[in-house]
Write an enzyme that holds these catalytic residues in place. Sequence first.
Site, PDB file in Angstrom:
ATOM      1  CD  GLU A  66      22.948   9.696  34.410  1.00  0.00           C
ATOM      2  OE1 GLU A  66      23.047   8.715  33.825  1.00  0.00           O
ATOM      3  OE2 GLU A  66      22.013  10.780  34.219  1.00  0.00           O
ATOM      4  CG  PHE A 128       9.379  14.334  33.428  1.00  0.00           C
ATOM      5  CD1 PHE A 128       9.249  13.327  32.743  1.00  0.00           C
ATOM      6  CD2 PHE A 128      10.476  15.050  33.359  1.00  0.00           C
ATOM      7  CE1 PHE A 128      10.193  12.822  31.618  1.00  0.00           C
ATOM      8  CE2 PHE A 128      11.229  14.802  32.189  1.00  0.00           C
ATOM      9  CZ  PHE A 128      11.179  13.764  31.389  1.00  0.00           C
ATOM     10  CD  GLN A 129      13.944  13.224  33.814  1.00  0.00           C
ATOM     11  OE1 GLN A 129      14.627  14.300  34.230  1.00  0.00           O
ATOM     12  NE2 GLN A 129      14.579  12.376  32.630  1.00  0.00           N
ATOM     13  CE  LYS A 178      14.474  23.609  38.230  1.00  0.00           C
ATOM     14  NZ  LYS A 178      15.618  23.411  37.284  1.00  0.00           N
ATOM     15  CG  MET A 481      34.085 -16.580  36.880  1.00  0.00           C
ATOM     16  SD  MET A 481      35.511 -17.409  37.292  1.00  0.00           S
ATOM     17  CE  MET A 481      36.468 -16.137  38.194  1.00  0.00           C
TER      18      MET A 481
END
Lengths: 570, 168
Positions: A66, A128-129, A178, A481
């Site tokens: 993602e 969940f999630q 959802k 760097m």
Amino acid sequence: MRPAHHPLSEKGVRDMLLSGADILVRTLIEQGCDTVFGYPGGQILNVYDSLYKYQSEIRHVLTAHEQGAAHAADGYARTTGKVGVVISTSGPGATNLVTGIATAYLDSIPLVAICGNVPTGQIGSDSFQEIDITGITLPITKHNYFVSSVEDLADTIREAFSLASSGRPGPVLIDVPKDVQIMQCEYTPAPPAQPQPPCAAKQVRIEEAARHINEAKRPYVYFGGGVITAGAQQETLALAETIDAPIGCSFMGLSGVPTEHPRFLGMQGMHGHYASSMAMHHADLIISLGVRFNDRVTGNRAKFATGAKIIHIDVDGSELGKTVTEVCSLRGDVKLTLQKLLELVQQNEKPEWAKQVEEFRAQEKASLDMREGMTPRNIICALNRHLLENTAVCTDVGQHQMWAAQNAVFRKPRRFVSSGGLGTMGFGLGAAIGAAFGTKERSVLITGDGSFGMCLNELATAVTNGVPVVILIMNNGVLGMVRQWQTLFFDKHYSNTTLNRKTDFAALAHAFGAEGCAVSTPQQLEQALSEAFCCNGPYVIDCAIDKDEFVLPMLPPGGSMDDIIVKVGD
Amino acid sequence: MNRYTVAVLVRNQFGVLNRVTSMFRRRQFNISALTVSETETSELSRITVIFSGEETNKQQLINQLYKLPDVVSIQEFNADNSISCELLLIKMKNDTATRGEILSAADAFGAVTVDYSKDSLMLRLADSSRRIDDFINLMRDYTILEICRTGSISLEKGSTTIRQIINL
């Protein structure tokens, strides 16, 4: 307002009962969005079903992660000026967007991020999630929405598009549970939401600014990303021409005016060009356009441009006077404000100032790294010979980023794509993929072995989608760097910056199904570049460089122009 | 360090208080008092915040608050141009030795007895924050069981309203 060929018009669809997921996708299409980046999952499945249904009207690019999707949407937005769209599921899908959203926020990039979430009845129960993504993204979005009713969905998306692209652009997140994706309601198509109309600064302020400009003997035009956002390239150049001033820019301003324009001295700041830094230091008036005087530009603020008055034009009023003291602050659209300002400034030549600036240029030229072989500058210059006007040059973060900023040649705005504000290592490959979609051309990624290690999974995305990206890894085997800072400020204690990895990037490219090779001489590099710029997909060039190359000049953090390091002794 | 009283008129939506107070947190301002309530219209809420800080930081904070889409307008108050008021509920131990002194002090301050039992008494005082401080300090000579204050609310004197303030 909608073009006649719009599919909704053809089908004559009006006010029909649709699911939230269908409404979401149709509203994206209605808003002019033809490409989205994302990754599916449980709580966004309904939206993905709608994406399947409408795939002839909107393209979804599946990434490997993602974060890569968020950076791709960002790269798409930077190169097109349109709103980038990224879609993820709930929970980890949403949290994986966070770095991408923050990157866009710090660089003022218009982005709409859409996440699924658990059904509204389960919100707050640690399902969940389930994650409170609106809470998490509160400080890194312009605004965010939790859509609790399907009736609000279409207008929320429209408002998000308008907000993301209005004034100073930025990311907006929409959290869609959802059940809202499943529920149905009437959908009425609407024209693309427009950003709030830009307006010029107050006339009285413009007149005040014009007075300061007309009195100035050594004016300096300093612009940033705001000029690119406002599309004010012509006005910026016209101002500099009229008042005979040199031009410099912030990191975010790069590509805003052509690199080879005779008035352009280059980038300001910690690793800015010597000539532009000196010109700014010696100016008596700094006309700053769409910049925010970041600490990487000013160094020690107390010692910054002490001899100069500062005029500041920015669309975001909160930037005015935020970090430096300004003699004249103008809140307004840079392009419109400059157009009005141009009517009031007097045309004149300033031969003495021009002569002084030429001396700075000459001094810079004399201190240029003229070594032969695989020096960072030579590598970027070799790349420059292959760049077309429309090629987007993307970078990750580190030494390679600064070498690119200092040496790459840009001919067109929106063709430099790099994480300036947040400094996100791992930004580059996702962004380069998004940039290739945005420009419909081959893009270039200049990266380092450290940064590339953070985003190389997106090679799979580039291969699968046949995205032509030339990936130039400036491979020094160290986190260059940080190593540079350790060399200069930490007694060469190279703590955890020596990578010592055995990664064979060419073999890795082949494993992903991409082309790749390793080069260690200018001839090999030239050969590889010629092949890479003909390749139909991603091409990885593993380019070996020395681990002790420096990014110079360097203004030490918190330092002033007196502290500038132009050369490092052995 | 200066002390500021600022009223923020916001759209009455869930999460809006969080957005506003989050801005104070991000700029490292400590909020010393905060009140929130609906206003003359149910679509708008009014958040009154009292905090300390430097002038330039305060201005930056207000500029940033104006960037929140839910913020309608912001008004800053000072003692000269506004009326401020705070509400105190204070529960005192009730015994024969101190009851008389507590009640006369309450009387002098205009505090009202709102609950009375054998062991405790509760007083209510609506006044300026300073007068409430004074009253609490006076009560410290006796046994305070519990204190609750609302934080100050403010309105500008005269007919001007916060809704007439135009953004920046």
